[in-house]
Design an enzyme around this catalytic site. Structure first.
Site, PDB file in Angstrom:
ATOM      1  N   GLU A   1     103.940 -50.134  68.738  1.00 10.88           N
ATOM      2  CA  GLU A   1     104.887 -49.038  68.470  1.00 10.88           C
ATOM      3  C   GLU A   1     105.224 -48.250  69.730  1.00 10.88           C
ATOM      4  OE1 GLU A   1     102.666 -47.945  64.387  1.00 10.88           O
ATOM      5  OE2 GLU A   1     104.470 -46.758  64.797  1.00 10.88           O
TER       6      GLU A   1
ATOM      7  N   THR B   1      72.200 -36.647  68.704  1.00  8.92           N
ATOM      8  CA  THR B   1      73.099 -37.634  68.075  1.00  8.92           C
ATOM      9  C   THR B   1      74.570 -37.373  68.403  1.00  8.92           C
ATOM     10  OG1 THR B   1      73.275 -36.282  66.074  1.00  8.92           O
ATOM     11  CG2 THR B   1      71.535 -37.981  66.130  1.00  8.92           C
ATOM     12  N   ASP B   2      74.921 -36.152  68.817  1.00  7.09           N
ATOM     13  CA  ASP B   2      76.339 -35.821  69.001  1.00  7.09           C
ATOM     14  C   ASP B   2      77.020 -36.691  70.048  1.00  7.09           C
ATOM     15  OD1 ASP B   2      76.459 -32.204  68.358  1.00  7.09           O
ATOM     16  OD2 ASP B   2      75.795 -33.916  67.162  1.00  7.09           O
TER      17      ASP B   2
ATOM     18  N   LYS C   1      78.844 -41.999  65.757  1.00  5.32           N
ATOM     19  CA  LYS C   1      78.372 -41.087  64.716  1.00  5.32           C
ATOM     20  C   LYS C   1      79.568 -40.810  63.807  1.00  5.32           C
ATOM     21  CE  LYS C   1      76.138 -36.564  64.092  1.00  5.32           C
ATOM     22  NZ  LYS C   1      75.530 -35.404  64.790  1.00  5.32           N
TER      23      LYS C   1
ATOM     24  N   THR D   1      68.119 -33.395  68.177  1.00  7.78           N
ATOM     25  CA  THR D   1      67.459 -33.072  66.908  1.00  7.78           C
ATOM     26  C   THR D   1      66.127 -33.776  66.759  1.00  7.78           C
ATOM     27  OG1 THR D   1      69.518 -32.633  65.770  1.00  7.78           O
ATOM     28  CG2 THR D   1      67.700 -33.340  64.397  1.00  7.78           C
TER      29      THR D   1
ATOM     30  N   SER E   1      72.704 -32.656  72.910  1.00  5.53           N
ATOM     31  CA  SER E   1      73.522 -33.628  73.655  1.00  5.53           C
ATOM     32  C   SER E   1      74.992 -33.253  73.750  1.00  5.53           C
ATOM     33  CB  SER E   1      73.379 -35.024  73.045  1.00  5.53           C
ATOM     34  OG  SER E   1      74.086 -35.103  71.821  1.00  5.53           O
TER      35      SER E   1
ATOM     36  N   TYR F   1      68.457 -25.661  62.267  1.00  8.81           N
ATOM     37  CA  TYR F   1      67.270 -25.790  63.135  1.00  8.81           C
ATOM     38  C   TYR F   1      67.731 -25.631  64.575  1.00  8.81           C
ATOM     39  CZ  TYR F   1      69.476 -30.306  63.730  1.00  8.81           C
ATOM     40  OH  TYR F   1      70.407 -31.272  63.982  1.00  8.81           O
TER      41      TYR F   1
HETATM   42  N1  DAS Z   1      73.276 -30.908  68.516  1.00  8.39           N
HETATM   43  C1  DAS Z   1      72.903 -32.250  68.217  1.00  8.39           C
HETATM   44  C2  DAS Z   1      72.649 -33.014  69.517  1.00  8.39           C
HETATM   45  O1  DAS Z   1      71.798 -32.583  70.313  1.00  8.39           O
HETATM   46  C3  DAS Z   1      71.680 -32.347  67.403  1.00  8.39           C
HETATM   47  C4  DAS Z   1      71.393 -33.772  67.027  1.00  8.39           C
HETATM   48  O2  DAS Z   1      71.933 -34.203  66.015  1.00  8.39           O
HETATM   49  O3  DAS Z   1      70.684 -34.491  67.749  1.00  8.39           O
HETATM   50  O4  DAS Z   1      73.304 -34.025  69.718  1.00  8.39           O
END
Ligand code: DAS
Length: 358
Positions: free
Chosen positions: A315, A122-123, A195, A42, A89, A56
């Site tokens: 457990e 970010t994923d 995340k 992103t 990602s 986007y």
């Molecule tokens: N799809 C997500 C990624 O590329 C977009 C982001 O949040 O960066 O990880």
């Protein structure tokens, strides 16, 4: 030849301008050299309008444009950029991880490189950050950064996140702290951070808290990592040619063994079980897991509960079943460590030591 006063003045001004220029050039050359490795996400995304903060396309803007859009970076470092990949990602593969880590490792060995920033979706940012933390041997700052909104959106967070990342990567006091993640003014440990929210800018959290904050280009540290990383790691990307198959199954009510059986047939070397509660395993799933264990597959208990840590022999009879517990690592992080550890050992007691130490 007599020079008129006017000519003399012009020559003097030119000489002054030249010396000022060379002084500025010298000052810039004295700044730390930070390399930005761009992979997509992103932070390189673009939406149709400023109102599109969540709708986007990721991985559109090239690294040159990212850097050109942030001239303030020149105030903190000499910055050069490389486009390693241009992908979202969620589509990272083990090959992407290996390629990126090899490039980071090579750059970190260069005397003219003082710090490295990786721009990333970010994923799976948390998985890449942890992988680099485990296998890149350097004391130089390595900072992974992303954004929750594309640069085209109102109140986009990518530019400040990138400025913070370059500023931290240019800082001597950021060295030796393992791979770092700068998001939303915080400096997080690449090992601990995940995340946790999918559409807010304060998305990256660790149950153990951030290592510090970065504000207007200055770092404020409040704690340091205690788990092994980078130079203190027994794993090195230079020795890793490929990563073994490690997958994840979720625990839930009415659990069945379809996934476990399928991964067994596919030949996984380890299976991460994201159990309920304290990493609990449904009674009806135990025989299938024990069947895999008998074939030499490592069974690693993590938990679908995000915080806390899985207690060994609490457990589940881990000693009796010869299972490993993932400690505080979430399933996706446990998978990264299991893959790296299995490049060195297939002994379950050694694996457990590694999960305690990393
Ligand atoms: N799809 C997500 C990624 O590329 C977009 C982001 O949040 O960066 O990880």
């Amino acid at each position: 030849m007599l020079m008129t006063t006017r000519q003399g003045m012009k020559r003097w001004l030119a000489a002054m301008a030249l010396s000022a220029l060379s002084a500025a050039a010298l000052a810039q050359a004295a700044k730390p050299h930070v390399v930005v490795l761009a992979t997509g996400g992103t932070i390189a995304g673009a939406g149709a309008s400023a109102a599109n903060s969540a709708t986007y396309a990721a991985a559109k803007v090239p690294v040159e444009k990212l850097l050109a859009g942030l001239p303030e970076l020149g105030n903190v470092a000499q910055v050069t950029g490389e486009q390693v990949f241009q992908i979202a990602s969620e589509s990272f593969t083990n090959e992407h991880l290996l390629t990126l880590a090899r490039r980071v490792s090579a750059l970190s060995k260069q005397a003219d490189v003082d710090g490295i920033v990786i721009t990333h979706g970010t994923d799976t940012l948390e998985e890449t950050a942890y992988f680099l933390n485990l296998v890149v041997h350097t004391a130089k700052p390595i900072v992974v950064v992303g954004s929750m909104r594309p640069g085209t959106a109102l109140s986009a967070d990518g530019t400040l996140n990138l400025y913070d990342a370059v500023s931290v990567a240019a800082s001597k006091d950021a060295g030796g702290k393992g791979v770092l993640v700068t998001m939303n003014d915080e400096i997080q440990s690449g090992r601990d951070v995940s995340k946790t929210i999918n559409i807010k800018t304060e998305a990256f959290k660790s149950q153990w808290g951030p290592l510090g904050m970065v504000v207007e280009g200055r770092n404020y540290w409040f704690r340091a990592p205690v788990k092994r990383h980078t130079n203190a790691s027994e794993f090195n990307i230079d020795d890793i040619k490929t990563l073994p198959a490690v997958d994840i199954v979720y625990g839930y009510g009415n659990m069945n063994t379809t996934g476990i059986d399928a991964y067994g047939k596919a030949g996984v070397k380890a299976l991460i079980h994201a159990g309920t509660g304290n990493g609990s395993v449904a009674a009806q799933a135990v025989p299938a897991l024990q069947g895999l264990r008998a074939q030499g597959v490592q069974i690693i208990r993590s938990a679908r509960v995000p915080d806390g840590f899985v207690l060994r022999n609490a457990e589940q009879p881990d000693d009796k079943y010869d299972w490993v517990v993932a400690h505080d690592l979430r399933p996706q992080k446990a998978r990264i460590l299991a893959m790296v550890a299995l490049t060195k050992t297939s002994d379950s007691k050694e694996l457990q030591r590694i999960f305690w130490e990393y």
